[in-house]
Design a protein around this motif. Sequence first.
Motif, short mmCIF file in Angstrom:
data_model
loop_
_atom_site.label_atom_id
_atom_site.label_comp_id
_atom_site.label_asym_id
_atom_site.label_seq_id
_atom_site.Cartn_x
_atom_site.Cartn_y
_atom_site.Cartn_z
N TYR A 59 0.85 -1.20 0.00
CA TYR A 59 0.00 0.00 0.00
C TYR A 59 0.89 1.26 0.00
O TYR A 59 1.89 1.28 0.71
N PRO A 60 0.60 2.30 -0.80
CA PRO A 60 -0.58 2.54 -1.62
C PRO A 60 -0.36 2.28 -3.10
O PRO A 60 -0.82 3.08 -3.95
N THR A 61 0.33 1.21 -3.46
CA THR A 61 0.61 0.94 -4.87
C THR A 61 -0.67 0.81 -5.69
O THR A 61 -0.83 1.45 -6.74
N PHE A 62 -1.60 -0.02 -5.19
CA PHE A 62 -2.82 -0.22 -5.99
C PHE A 62 -3.66 1.05 -6.10
O PHE A 62 -4.15 1.35 -7.20
N PRO A 63 -3.92 1.82 -5.02
CA PRO A 63 -4.69 3.06 -5.19
C PRO A 63 -4.07 4.02 -6.22
O PRO A 63 -4.80 4.67 -6.97
N ILE A 64 -2.75 4.08 -6.28
CA ILE A 64 -2.09 4.94 -7.26
C ILE A 64 -2.36 4.43 -8.67
O ILE A 64 -2.72 5.20 -9.57
N ILE A 95 -12.00 2.73 -4.22
CA ILE A 95 -12.73 3.05 -2.99
C ILE A 95 -12.52 1.96 -1.95
O ILE A 95 -12.26 2.23 -0.77
N ASN A 96 -12.63 0.70 -2.37
CA ASN A 96 -12.46 -0.40 -1.42
C ASN A 96 -11.05 -0.44 -0.83
O ASN A 96 -10.87 -0.67 0.37
N SER A 97 -10.04 -0.23 -1.68
CA SER A 97 -8.66 -0.33 -1.20
C SER A 97 -8.32 0.77 -0.22
O SER A 97 -7.49 0.58 0.68
N ILE A 98 -8.95 1.93 -0.35
CA ILE A 98 -8.69 3.03 0.58
C ILE A 98 -9.53 2.87 1.85
O ILE A 98 -9.03 3.06 2.98
N ALA A 99 -10.81 2.51 1.70
CA ALA A 99 -11.71 2.43 2.85
C ALA A 99 -11.33 1.31 3.81
O ALA A 99 -11.50 1.44 5.02
N TRP A 100 -10.79 0.20 3.29
CA TRP A 100 -10.46 -0.95 4.16
C TRP A 100 -8.95 -1.16 4.27
O TRP A 100 -8.50 -2.27 4.51
N ALA A 101 -8.18 -0.09 4.12
CA ALA A 101 -6.73 -0.20 4.28
C ALA A 101 -6.38 -0.41 5.75
O ALA A 101 -6.58 0.47 6.58
N GLY A 102 -5.91 -1.60 6.10
CA GLY A 102 -5.50 -1.89 7.46
C GLY A 102 -6.63 -2.06 8.45
O GLY A 102 -6.41 -1.95 9.66
N ASN A 103 -7.85 -2.34 7.99
CA ASN A 103 -8.97 -2.50 8.93
C ASN A 103 -10.00 -3.47 8.37
O ASN A 103 -9.97 -3.83 7.19
N LEU A 104 -10.94 -3.85 9.22
CA LEU A 104 -12.03 -4.75 8.86
C LEU A 104 -13.36 -4.20 9.38
O LEU A 104 -14.21 -4.96 9.86
N ARG A 151 -23.89 -13.18 1.69
CA ARG A 151 -23.97 -11.88 1.01
C ARG A 151 -22.64 -11.46 0.40
O ARG A 151 -22.56 -11.17 -0.79
N PHE A 152 -21.57 -11.45 1.18
CA PHE A 152 -20.26 -11.02 0.67
C PHE A 152 -19.21 -11.29 1.73
O PHE A 152 -19.52 -11.65 2.87
N ASP A 153 -17.95 -11.11 1.32
CA ASP A 153 -16.81 -11.17 2.24
C ASP A 153 -16.17 -9.79 2.31
O ASP A 153 -16.24 -9.00 1.36
N ILE A 154 -15.56 -9.50 3.47
CA ILE A 154 -14.75 -8.28 3.62
C ILE A 154 -13.32 -8.72 3.90
O ILE A 154 -13.06 -9.40 4.89
N ILE A 155 -12.42 -8.37 3.00
CA ILE A 155 -11.02 -8.76 3.12
C ILE A 155 -10.21 -7.53 3.49
O ILE A 155 -10.33 -6.48 2.85
N GLU A 156 -9.41 -7.68 4.53
CA GLU A 156 -8.59 -6.55 4.98
C GLU A 156 -7.67 -6.08 3.85
O GLU A 156 -7.06 -6.88 3.15
N ASN A 157 -7.62 -4.75 3.67
CA ASN A 157 -6.80 -4.08 2.66
C ASN A 157 -7.37 -4.18 1.25
O ASN A 157 -6.89 -3.50 0.34
N LEU A 158 -8.39 -5.03 1.06
CA LEU A 158 -8.99 -5.16 -0.26
C LEU A 158 -10.44 -4.66 -0.28
O LEU A 158 -10.89 -4.14 -1.29
N GLY A 159 -11.16 -4.87 0.81
CA GLY A 159 -12.54 -4.41 0.88
C GLY A 159 -13.54 -5.50 0.52
O GLY A 159 -13.32 -6.69 0.80
N CYS A 160 -14.63 -5.12 -0.11
CA CYS A 160 -15.72 -6.04 -0.40
C CYS A 160 -15.34 -7.00 -1.52
O CYS A 160 -14.78 -6.57 -2.55
#
Length: 418
Positions: free
Chosen positions: A14-19, A59-68, A146-155
Amino acid sequence: MASLITTSSFDPTYPTFPIFASLGIVLISLPAYWHFKSGNVGTILYIVWTFVGNLNYLINSIAWAGNLHNPPWFWCDLSTAITVALNVAIPTSSLLITHRLYSIATIRQVNISKSDSRRTKYYEIAVGLGLPALGIIFRVVVQGHRFDIIENLGCWPSIYVTPVTIPMVFLPPILINLVSATYASLAIRAFLKQRKQFSDLLQSANSGLTIGRYFRLMALAATEIICSLPMSTYTMVLNIQTGLHPWISWADTHYNFNRFEKLPFGWFKLFPRNWILINISRYSLPVGSFIFFIYLGMSGESGQFYRRQFWKVARLLGFPGPSSETSPGASWIARPGASAPSHLQSLPPFATAVSVTSTTKKETDSMELYAYGTGSKTNSSSDSLSVPPGSNAEKELEAEVDSLPRLPPSAEVHSSVV
């Protein structure tokens, strides 16, 4: 495993993918104007789906960066639906592009009516939006929760892998890519058969394409097929090797459906292949944006348009832009019908001579030179008036010309300044 679920860790990349995702949004947006204007449905859908996919992953990579943390209401349902739709939407866009190129290469009717063209566009829109919608519906059949939430990746979409999952989820993008590859091969074959008349064929089809743009579109579709087909096949094979659950019933597959699971970043240490697959899916969109820009965003008038937009923004920020003003002495000559200046302009420093040549409407064996304000003429086969710049003769000529009477507005003067 329980300790992994409660432990958070940060993605070292991080933050390679958001860039990359942000650059992908910019690159896919820059040439969008011309392609929306041209009305090529396949290209427009490719732009729209790639833009939406990059934005979704960003949006997902920023919102769930280092959290769940828990997601906002309905966001993950929408986000995972977009992810599933992209599995079919990008190959479908390439299919529409190759089908259109094939139709142009094998056209039988020279003049296509507006109603036929409009009907074709409606059909392409229905296919380009309908197949991704079907992909979302088919996924619901094998959606375990419904879905999974993966840390650093998001939904991320949840898929219960059973024998039913293969035709519902894994096979459609493979089949679409195979059909698209078939149309691409047929289009190239048709071109080779009539390559000498191909330019005229493009014009008669009212496609708005040149040979160069035709093959850039073909290259874009071919690149997408070459990248997407092995990736889709590898995903299917890997899931089958991991193990298929038996299909028992709808109720069994969708038991406790409304739950969502949280997976920490350490989960990938147990399943490294999943980390590779997910990142291939994510990074394919910024790479697709870059490829699109290389093929279709760096040709024609795009460079001039980018420069104009850049200097517009630069001027808003207070930076001086390049001057677009032309020489005052040449402006009236460049515009037909414009009136001459009230006095003769001096020569620019780089000029070497002034040559004034006039002709009458009547053709004669010799050229007839009109004096600058008199209407009288002198016969000359090749003579021209030449004065070195900065000399006394030039100043005398200016004074003499200023003293001459002016032509009436209706008189014709054909002149050139070199």
